[in-house]
Design a protein around this motif. Sequence first.
Motif, PDB file in Angstrom:
ATOM      1  N   LEU A 170       9.331   9.356  -8.689  1.00  0.00           N
ATOM      2  CA  LEU A 170       8.779   8.604  -9.537  1.00  0.00           C
ATOM      3  C   LEU A 170       9.600   7.308 -10.339  1.00  0.00           C
ATOM      4  O   LEU A 170       9.060   6.316 -10.524  1.00  0.00           O
ATOM      5  CB  LEU A 170       7.669   9.602 -10.391  1.00  0.00           C
ATOM      6  N   GLY A 171      10.556   8.183 -10.908  1.00  0.00           N
ATOM      7  CA  GLY A 171      11.707   7.120 -11.475  1.00  0.00           C
ATOM      8  C   GLY A 171      11.984   5.852 -10.298  1.00  0.00           C
ATOM      9  O   GLY A 171      12.627   4.772 -11.312  1.00  0.00           O
ATOM     10  N   ASP A 172      12.522   6.139  -9.192  1.00  0.00           N
ATOM     11  CA  ASP A 172      13.222   5.270  -8.536  1.00  0.00           C
ATOM     12  C   ASP A 172      11.622   4.031  -8.463  1.00  0.00           C
ATOM     13  O   ASP A 172      11.256   2.975  -8.091  1.00  0.00           O
ATOM     14  CB  ASP A 172      13.474   5.777  -6.880  1.00  0.00           C
ATOM     15  N   LEU A 173      10.077   4.948  -8.121  1.00  0.00           N
ATOM     16  CA  LEU A 173       9.456   3.948  -8.199  1.00  0.00           C
ATOM     17  C   LEU A 173       9.120   2.973  -8.769  1.00  0.00           C
ATOM     18  O   LEU A 173       9.154   1.602  -9.019  1.00  0.00           O
ATOM     19  CB  LEU A 173       7.525   4.634  -7.548  1.00  0.00           C
ATOM     20  N   THR A 174       9.158   3.954 -10.329  1.00  0.00           N
ATOM     21  CA  THR A 174       8.806   2.387 -11.907  1.00  0.00           C
ATOM     22  C   THR A 174      10.027   1.124 -11.923  1.00  0.00           C
ATOM     23  O   THR A 174       9.925   0.588 -12.343  1.00  0.00           O
ATOM     24  CB  THR A 174       8.540   3.369 -12.637  1.00  0.00           C
ATOM     25  N   SER A 234       0.971  -1.453   0.077  1.00  0.00           N
ATOM     26  CA  SER A 234      -0.130  -0.013   0.265  1.00  0.00           C
ATOM     27  C   SER A 234       0.677   1.333  -0.071  1.00  0.00           C
ATOM     28  O   SER A 234       0.419   2.483  -0.752  1.00  0.00           O
ATOM     29  CB  SER A 234      -0.697  -0.090   1.277  1.00  0.00           C
ATOM     30  N   ALA A 235       1.915   1.153   0.011  1.00  0.00           N
ATOM     31  CA  ALA A 235       2.865   2.214   0.279  1.00  0.00           C
ATOM     32  C   ALA A 235       4.698   1.154   0.160  1.00  0.00           C
ATOM     33  O   ALA A 235       4.777   0.934  -0.039  1.00  0.00           O
ATOM     34  CB  ALA A 235       2.542   2.970   1.605  1.00  0.00           C
ATOM     35  N   VAL A 236       4.948   2.349  -0.712  1.00  0.00           N
ATOM     36  CA  VAL A 236       6.838   2.272  -1.426  1.00  0.00           C
ATOM     37  C   VAL A 236       7.513   3.274  -0.489  1.00  0.00           C
ATOM     38  O   VAL A 236       7.382   4.505  -0.887  1.00  0.00           O
ATOM     39  CB  VAL A 236       6.498   1.550  -2.405  1.00  0.00           C
ATOM     40  N   ALA A 237       8.878   2.987   0.319  1.00  0.00           N
ATOM     41  CA  ALA A 237       9.556   3.841   0.513  1.00  0.00           C
ATOM     42  C   ALA A 237      10.177   4.150  -0.859  1.00  0.00           C
ATOM     43  O   ALA A 237      11.045   2.930  -1.692  1.00  0.00           O
ATOM     44  CB  ALA A 237      10.900   3.470   1.408  1.00  0.00           C
ATOM     45  N   VAL A 238      10.873   5.116  -1.180  1.00  0.00           N
ATOM     46  CA  VAL A 238      11.472   5.907  -2.793  1.00  0.00           C
ATOM     47  C   VAL A 238      12.444   6.903  -1.784  1.00  0.00           C
ATOM     48  O   VAL A 238      12.126   7.615  -1.653  1.00  0.00           O
ATOM     49  CB  VAL A 238      10.796   6.540  -3.514  1.00  0.00           C
ATOM     50  N   ASN A 239      13.534   6.170  -3.009  1.00  0.00           N
ATOM     51  CA  ASN A 239      14.748   7.431  -3.111  1.00  0.00           C
ATOM     52  C   ASN A 239      14.756   8.784  -4.026  1.00  0.00           C
ATOM     53  O   ASN A 239      13.948   8.217  -5.390  1.00  0.00           O
ATOM     54  CB  ASN A 239      15.854   7.150  -3.453  1.00  0.00           C
ATOM     55  N   GLY A 240      14.525   9.256  -3.723  1.00  0.00           N
ATOM     56  CA  GLY A 240      14.962  10.901  -4.598  1.00  0.00           C
ATOM     57  C   GLY A 240      14.685  11.973  -4.219  1.00  0.00           C
ATOM     58  O   GLY A 240      14.418  12.159  -2.883  1.00  0.00           O
ATOM     59  N   ALA A 241      15.490  12.735  -4.939  1.00  0.00           N
ATOM     60  CA  ALA A 241      15.271  14.618  -4.720  1.00  0.00           C
ATOM     61  C   ALA A 241      13.999  15.388  -5.289  1.00  0.00           C
ATOM     62  O   ALA A 241      13.357  16.381  -4.148  1.00  0.00           O
ATOM     63  CB  ALA A 241      16.340  15.409  -4.854  1.00  0.00           C
TER      64      ALA A 241
END
Lengths: 91, 150
Positions: free
Chosen positions: A31-35, A18-25
Amino acid sequence: MATIRIPTPLRGYAGGLSAVAVNGANVAEVLGDLTRQYPDLHGHLFDGDQLRSFVNIYVGQEDIRYLQGAATPVAAADTLLIVPSIAGGAR
Amino acid sequence: MLYLTSDLHAEIVRLGVAAYPYEGCGLLLGVMTDTAKVVRGVRPMLNVWPVVEERRVRFRIDERDWLAVELEAAAQGLDIIGVFHSHPDHPPIASPRDLAWAAWPGYSYLITEIRAGQAGPSRSWELNTARAAFEEESVQIIADQAPPVG
Protein backbone atom coordinates in the motif's frame (compact mmCIF):
# COMPACT_ATOMS: atom_id res chain seq x y z
CA MET A 1 5.64 -8.02 -8.17
CA ALA A 2 2.17 -8.35 -6.71
CA THR A 3 -0.82 -6.71 -8.32
CA ILE A 4 -3.42 -4.53 -6.66
CA ARG A 5 -6.76 -3.94 -8.40
CA ILE A 6 -8.02 -0.36 -8.35
CA PRO A 7 -11.73 0.32 -7.73
CA THR A 8 -13.44 1.92 -10.70
CA PRO A 9 -13.92 5.41 -9.24
CA LEU A 10 -10.29 5.62 -8.09
CA ARG A 11 -8.69 4.78 -11.44
CA GLY A 12 -8.45 8.43 -12.40
CA TYR A 13 -6.01 8.82 -9.51
CA ALA A 14 -3.97 5.83 -10.69
CA GLY A 15 -3.24 6.89 -14.23
CA GLY A 16 -6.46 5.30 -15.44
CA LEU A 17 -5.21 1.83 -14.58
CA SER A 18 -7.46 -0.98 -13.38
CA ALA A 19 -4.52 -2.73 -11.70
CA VAL A 20 -1.09 -1.62 -10.53
CA ALA A 21 2.05 -3.68 -10.00
CA VAL A 22 3.37 -3.07 -6.51
CA ASN A 23 6.50 -3.89 -4.55
CA GLY A 24 6.53 -4.99 -0.97
CA ALA A 25 6.73 -7.98 1.32
CA ASN A 26 3.51 -7.26 3.20
CA VAL A 27 0.29 -5.30 2.88
CA ALA A 28 1.65 -2.17 4.54
CA GLU A 29 4.59 -2.09 2.15
CA VAL A 30 2.54 -2.66 -0.99
CA LEU A 31 0.00 0.00 0.00
CA GLY A 32 2.90 2.33 0.69
CA ASP A 33 4.33 1.55 -2.74
CA LEU A 34 0.92 2.13 -4.34
CA THR A 35 0.54 5.57 -2.76
CA ARG A 36 4.13 6.46 -3.60
CA GLN A 37 3.41 5.66 -7.23
CA TYR A 38 0.05 7.45 -7.11
CA PRO A 39 0.00 9.94 -4.22
CA ASP A 40 -3.53 11.14 -5.03
CA LEU A 41 -4.83 7.74 -3.93
CA HIS A 42 -3.69 8.23 -0.38
CA GLY A 43 -6.53 10.42 0.81
CA HIS A 44 -9.12 8.11 -0.72
CA LEU A 45 -7.74 5.07 1.06
CA PHE A 46 -6.42 6.51 4.29
CA ASP A 47 -7.52 8.88 6.99
CA GLY A 48 -4.14 9.94 8.29
CA ASP A 49 -2.20 6.73 8.49
CA GLN A 50 -5.22 4.50 9.09
CA LEU A 51 -7.27 2.88 6.37
CA ARG A 52 -10.64 4.59 6.03
CA SER A 53 -13.32 2.68 7.91
CA PHE A 54 -15.12 1.58 4.73
CA VAL A 55 -11.94 0.36 2.99
CA ASN A 56 -11.22 -3.38 3.13
CA ILE A 57 -8.08 -4.99 1.78
CA TYR A 58 -8.14 -8.53 0.46
CA VAL A 59 -5.17 -10.67 -0.43
CA GLY A 60 -6.73 -13.08 -2.86
CA GLN A 61 -10.02 -14.07 -1.28
CA GLU A 62 -8.99 -13.28 2.30
CA ASP A 63 -9.70 -10.10 4.24
CA ILE A 64 -6.46 -9.03 5.92
CA ARG A 65 -8.38 -8.46 9.18
CA TYR A 66 -8.56 -12.25 9.44
CA LEU A 67 -4.94 -12.70 8.44
CA GLN A 68 -2.19 -10.53 9.89
CA GLY A 69 -3.60 -7.12 9.10
CA ALA A 70 -1.07 -4.74 7.60
CA ALA A 71 1.66 -7.29 8.32
CA THR A 72 0.01 -9.90 6.10
CA PRO A 73 2.70 -11.27 3.79
CA VAL A 74 2.31 -10.60 0.09
CA ALA A 75 3.86 -12.86 -2.52
CA ALA A 76 4.78 -11.84 -6.03
CA ALA A 77 1.92 -13.85 -7.50
CA ASP A 78 -0.69 -12.33 -5.19
CA THR A 79 -3.51 -10.08 -6.30
CA LEU A 80 -4.83 -7.61 -3.75
CA LEU A 81 -8.27 -6.06 -3.94
CA ILE A 82 -9.63 -2.89 -2.37
CA VAL A 83 -13.26 -3.57 -1.51
CA PRO A 84 -15.62 -0.97 -0.01
CA SER A 85 -18.08 -1.65 2.76
CA ILE A 86 -21.47 -0.57 1.43
CA ALA A 87 -24.58 -0.05 3.49
CA GLY A 88 -27.42 2.41 3.69
CA GLY A 89 -31.10 2.73 4.17
CA ALA A 90 -34.15 4.82 3.69
CA ARG A 91 -33.97 6.53 7.05
CA MET B 1 -25.16 10.93 -16.51
CA LEU B 2 -26.13 7.31 -15.96
CA TYR B 3 -27.28 5.37 -19.01
CA LEU B 4 -29.46 2.36 -18.35
CA THR B 5 -31.51 0.22 -20.72
CA SER B 6 -35.20 -0.15 -20.07
CA ASP B 7 -34.72 -3.91 -19.62
CA LEU B 8 -32.07 -3.44 -16.93
CA HIS B 9 -34.14 -0.78 -15.20
CA ALA B 10 -37.10 -3.14 -15.22
CA GLU B 11 -34.92 -5.83 -13.65
CA ILE B 12 -33.79 -3.47 -10.89
CA VAL B 13 -37.38 -2.50 -10.17
CA ARG B 14 -38.47 -6.15 -10.18
CA LEU B 15 -35.79 -6.95 -7.61
CA GLY B 16 -37.02 -4.12 -5.41
CA VAL B 17 -40.60 -5.35 -5.64
CA ALA B 18 -39.50 -8.91 -4.85
CA ALA B 19 -37.60 -7.74 -1.75
CA TYR B 20 -40.52 -5.69 -0.40
CA PRO B 21 -41.16 -4.95 2.45
CA TYR B 22 -37.41 -5.14 2.89
CA GLU B 23 -34.75 -3.15 1.05
CA GLY B 24 -33.38 -4.96 -1.98
CA CYS B 25 -29.88 -4.19 -3.20
CA GLY B 26 -27.37 -5.00 -5.86
CA LEU B 27 -24.50 -3.85 -8.02
CA LEU B 28 -24.45 -1.98 -11.30
CA LEU B 29 -21.93 -3.32 -13.80
CA GLY B 30 -20.75 -1.45 -16.83
CA VAL B 31 -18.27 1.14 -17.99
CA MET B 32 -17.32 4.47 -16.45
CA THR B 33 -15.84 7.43 -18.33
CA ASP B 34 -15.10 10.98 -17.23
CA THR B 35 -18.55 12.13 -18.29
CA ALA B 36 -20.89 9.15 -18.07
CA LYS B 37 -21.55 5.69 -16.79
CA VAL B 38 -23.24 3.02 -18.91
CA VAL B 39 -24.86 0.10 -17.14
CA ARG B 40 -24.40 -3.19 -19.01
CA GLY B 41 -25.56 -5.57 -16.29
CA VAL B 42 -27.00 -5.79 -12.81
CA ARG B 43 -26.26 -8.24 -10.07
CA PRO B 44 -28.72 -8.70 -7.19
CA MET B 45 -26.97 -9.01 -3.85
CA LEU B 46 -28.12 -10.41 -0.55
CA ASN B 47 -29.09 -7.76 1.95
CA VAL B 48 -26.98 -8.88 4.90
CA TRP B 49 -28.05 -6.21 7.36
CA PRO B 50 -27.75 -8.26 10.55
CA VAL B 51 -31.19 -7.56 12.07
CA VAL B 52 -33.80 -8.92 9.71
CA GLU B 53 -36.67 -6.64 10.70
CA GLU B 54 -34.41 -3.60 10.27
CA ARG B 55 -33.97 -4.54 6.61
CA ARG B 56 -37.18 -2.59 6.06
CA VAL B 57 -34.99 0.52 6.32
CA ARG B 58 -31.43 -0.82 6.06
CA PHE B 59 -29.27 -2.69 3.63
CA ARG B 60 -25.73 -3.94 3.65
CA ILE B 61 -23.68 -5.74 1.01
CA ASP B 62 -21.17 -8.35 2.11
CA GLU B 63 -17.68 -7.44 1.00
CA ARG B 64 -16.99 -11.02 -0.05
CA ASP B 65 -20.00 -10.91 -2.36
CA TRP B 66 -18.73 -7.61 -3.80
CA LEU B 67 -15.31 -9.16 -4.39
CA ALA B 68 -16.81 -12.15 -6.21
CA VAL B 69 -18.86 -9.88 -8.49
CA GLU B 70 -15.87 -7.62 -9.16
CA LEU B 71 -13.78 -10.56 -10.36
CA GLU B 72 -16.64 -12.05 -12.39
CA ALA B 73 -17.32 -8.69 -14.00
CA ALA B 74 -13.65 -8.11 -14.79
CA ALA B 75 -13.54 -11.41 -16.64
CA GLN B 76 -16.34 -10.03 -18.84
CA GLY B 77 -14.63 -6.69 -19.36
CA LEU B 78 -17.01 -4.89 -17.02
CA ASP B 79 -16.53 -2.90 -13.84
CA ILE B 80 -18.66 -2.24 -10.77
CA ILE B 81 -19.91 1.31 -11.42
CA GLY B 82 -22.52 1.65 -8.73
CA VAL B 83 -24.98 0.26 -6.26
CA PHE B 84 -28.74 0.02 -6.47
CA HIS B 85 -31.16 -0.38 -3.61
CA SER B 86 -34.82 0.14 -2.90
CA HIS B 87 -36.64 2.33 -0.40
CA PRO B 88 -39.82 0.55 0.72
CA ASP B 89 -42.59 3.12 1.15
CA HIS B 90 -40.08 5.94 1.07
CA PRO B 91 -38.95 8.36 -1.65
CA PRO B 92 -35.91 7.45 -3.75
CA ILE B 93 -33.83 10.17 -2.15
CA ALA B 94 -30.35 9.44 -0.78
CA SER B 95 -30.71 9.59 2.98
CA PRO B 96 -28.27 10.62 5.71
CA ARG B 97 -27.93 6.90 6.36
CA ASP B 98 -27.00 6.29 2.72
CA LEU B 99 -24.49 9.12 3.06
CA ALA B 100 -22.96 7.86 6.28
CA TRP B 101 -22.12 4.51 4.76
CA ALA B 102 -21.22 5.50 1.20
CA ALA B 103 -17.81 4.76 -0.27
CA TRP B 104 -15.99 6.85 -2.87
CA PRO B 105 -17.27 9.58 -5.18
CA GLY B 106 -17.82 8.29 -8.67
CA TYR B 107 -20.13 5.35 -7.99
CA SER B 108 -23.78 5.76 -8.94
CA TYR B 109 -26.26 5.14 -6.15
CA LEU B 110 -29.55 4.27 -7.88
CA ILE B 111 -32.52 4.21 -5.54
CA THR B 112 -36.00 2.95 -6.40
CA GLU B 113 -39.10 3.64 -4.35
CA ILE B 114 -41.32 0.61 -3.82
CA ARG B 115 -44.63 1.76 -2.39
CA ALA B 116 -47.07 -0.79 -1.06
CA GLY B 117 -45.25 -3.43 -3.06
CA GLN B 118 -45.61 -1.54 -6.31
CA ALA B 119 -42.87 0.00 -8.43
CA GLY B 120 -42.22 3.68 -7.91
CA PRO B 121 -39.71 6.11 -9.39
CA SER B 122 -35.95 5.65 -9.53
CA ARG B 123 -33.44 8.41 -8.98
CA SER B 124 -29.66 8.25 -8.99
CA TRP B 125 -27.12 10.00 -6.82
CA GLU B 126 -23.40 10.57 -6.72
CA LEU B 127 -21.33 11.43 -3.69
CA ASN B 128 -19.66 14.83 -4.01
CA THR B 129 -15.89 15.02 -4.01
CA ALA B 130 -15.79 16.05 -0.36
CA ARG B 131 -17.92 12.99 0.56
CA ALA B 132 -20.15 15.48 2.38
CA ALA B 133 -23.37 15.16 0.41
CA PHE B 134 -25.06 13.38 -2.46
CA GLU B 135 -25.85 15.23 -5.67
CA GLU B 136 -28.53 13.97 -8.00
CA GLU B 137 -27.31 12.35 -11.19
CA SER B 138 -29.31 12.39 -14.39
CA VAL B 139 -30.55 9.00 -15.54
CA GLN B 140 -31.18 8.30 -19.21
CA ILE B 141 -33.27 5.21 -19.87
CA ILE B 142 -32.32 3.93 -23.32
CA ALA B 143 -33.97 1.35 -25.51
CA ASP B 144 -30.98 -0.88 -26.19
CA GLN B 145 -27.32 -1.45 -25.44
CA ALA B 146 -26.00 1.03 -28.03
CA PRO B 147 -23.47 3.20 -26.22
CA PRO B 148 -24.12 6.93 -25.97
CA VAL B 149 -22.30 9.24 -28.37
CA GLY B 150 -19.10 10.75 -26.96
